[in-house]
Design an enzyme around this catalytic site. Sequence first.
Site, PDB file in Angstrom:
ATOM      1  N   GLU A 198       0.866  -1.182   0.000  1.00  0.00           N
ATOM      2  CA  GLU A 198       0.000   0.000   0.000  1.00  0.00           C
ATOM      3  C   GLU A 198       0.901   1.229   0.000  1.00  0.00           C
ATOM      4  O   GLU A 198       1.478   1.585   1.025  1.00  0.00           O
ATOM      5  CB  GLU A 198      -0.909  -0.013   1.231  1.00  0.00           C
ATOM      6  CG  GLU A 198      -1.880  -1.180   1.267  1.00  0.00           C
ATOM      7  CD  GLU A 198      -2.931  -1.112   0.173  1.00  0.00           C
ATOM      8  OE1 GLU A 198      -3.174  -0.005  -0.351  1.00  0.00           O
ATOM      9  OE2 GLU A 198      -3.501  -2.161  -0.172  1.00  0.00           O
ATOM     10  N   CYS A 212      -2.033   9.390   2.588  1.00  0.00           N
ATOM     11  CA  CYS A 212      -1.607   8.892   1.274  1.00  0.00           C
ATOM     12  C   CYS A 212      -2.633   9.155   0.180  1.00  0.00           C
ATOM     13  O   CYS A 212      -2.286   9.189  -1.004  1.00  0.00           O
ATOM     14  CB  CYS A 212      -1.279   7.406   1.338  1.00  0.00           C
ATOM     15  SG  CYS A 212      -2.670   6.367   1.872  1.00  0.00           S
TER      16      CYS A 212
END
Length: 456
Positions: free
Chosen positions: A208, A242
């Site tokens: 991720e 993010c």
Amino acid sequence: MIPELLQSQKNFFKTGDTINVTYRKLVLQQLKMELIKRESDIIEALAKDFKKPAFETVLTETTVVLSDLDLMIKNINKWAKPKRVRPSLLNFPSSDRLYSEPYGQTLIIAPWNYPYQLAITPMVAAIAAGNTVVLKPSELTQNTSALLNNIIKTVFKPEHVSVIEGGVDVSTILLAQRWDYIFFTGSVNVGKIVAKAAAEYLTPTTLELGGKNPCIIDETANIKLTAKRIVWGKFLNAGQTCIAPDYILIHHSKKEDFYKAMKTEIEKAYTSEPKASSDFCRIVNKKNFNRLAKMLDNENCIIGGQTDAETNYISPTLIDEPSLDSEVMKDEIFGPILPVLAYKNKQDIETIISKYEKPLSLYVFSTNTAKARKIIETFSFGGGCINDTVIHFANHRLPFGGVGNSGIGAYHGKLSFDTFSHKKAVVKKGNWLDLPLRYAPYTGKLKKVKKLLKWL
């Protein structure tokens, strides 16, 4: 120490206790009770680490984890149960099943930006799927990491789940071991290191990562509402998210209105002095503060631009028309700095977005449904929103993950359980009939096989 711990986890996995669904559910219920009891400690730890507001901690960390735990506990029996699959006519007579089998020993490396939620949610999925876990939290958020260690020791046997704290040296040792699955959340550069280490043993991974997430605002957008939603999505956690918008691409006719609206919404959210607001985070450490402060050099900060090295404070900042070669436009920003670029036509948008790797997220603000859909279909990205930011993360029915440079694999909801489960296919063949067509000699059978295959 680490090799010995891994051996103890391997031995524990062989006992079959983690395979037992009743046991899995029990330990997850115990974890839930402990996390509810320790909520104030979690809020305090995150506040100490980077002045995270209690509201943001509850909204983006503790509530997400508890919701995930409830989902796993409620569905684990159903998800772990073998699934019947329609058999192939070629195998008649047969019955086919799909088994969700735990990989075994899993390593989870968590980031510092959401140090509680992004550590616990994959860990919960790994446990629910029947694995053992070694969790490596971030060394940059020491208070949260120490608390995680304490919580895990309270709930789990170390041979089932353990936390190992430390810096790069510890991560290096962990990655040198042989794992059955590795789950990593963090930067692209470190993700590449994890992938190389995993390749040594052909270990499956979920990565991720991140990227430069574009936020497109066309001439039809509701500018006031757009600004309100971007201020929330971008400056949540001081931009250390993010999936936060990384830069704005706005139709040239709306740029000035956008700046006015953004100034208004920033002041509504954080007052005219965000530094004094209890609702605005700080940058996690001096290294990241210096990296972000450098991005402001020689730029036209149309809003904000203030910094304080003593407290790692950077104000909510908008930069007007930076060069694509500038520091702020090279890589993912990961902070409360938002570059704004005007565009005139579709080609301008494509030129800028195609300059970068596939992003983790993409956002479009438009009241023209067809145009918004066209943008969503044109570009490759992990996930995103039309007329909002960040909120796609909240739906456990939607996969969360990147594509290309922004990540490998996805999780959330049932997909989290599936991520930590090997899907084992099994065909049980009946003995009461054995069709001779498949066996040699094959002379005279080719036409019959072709005819049969047409019906499959």
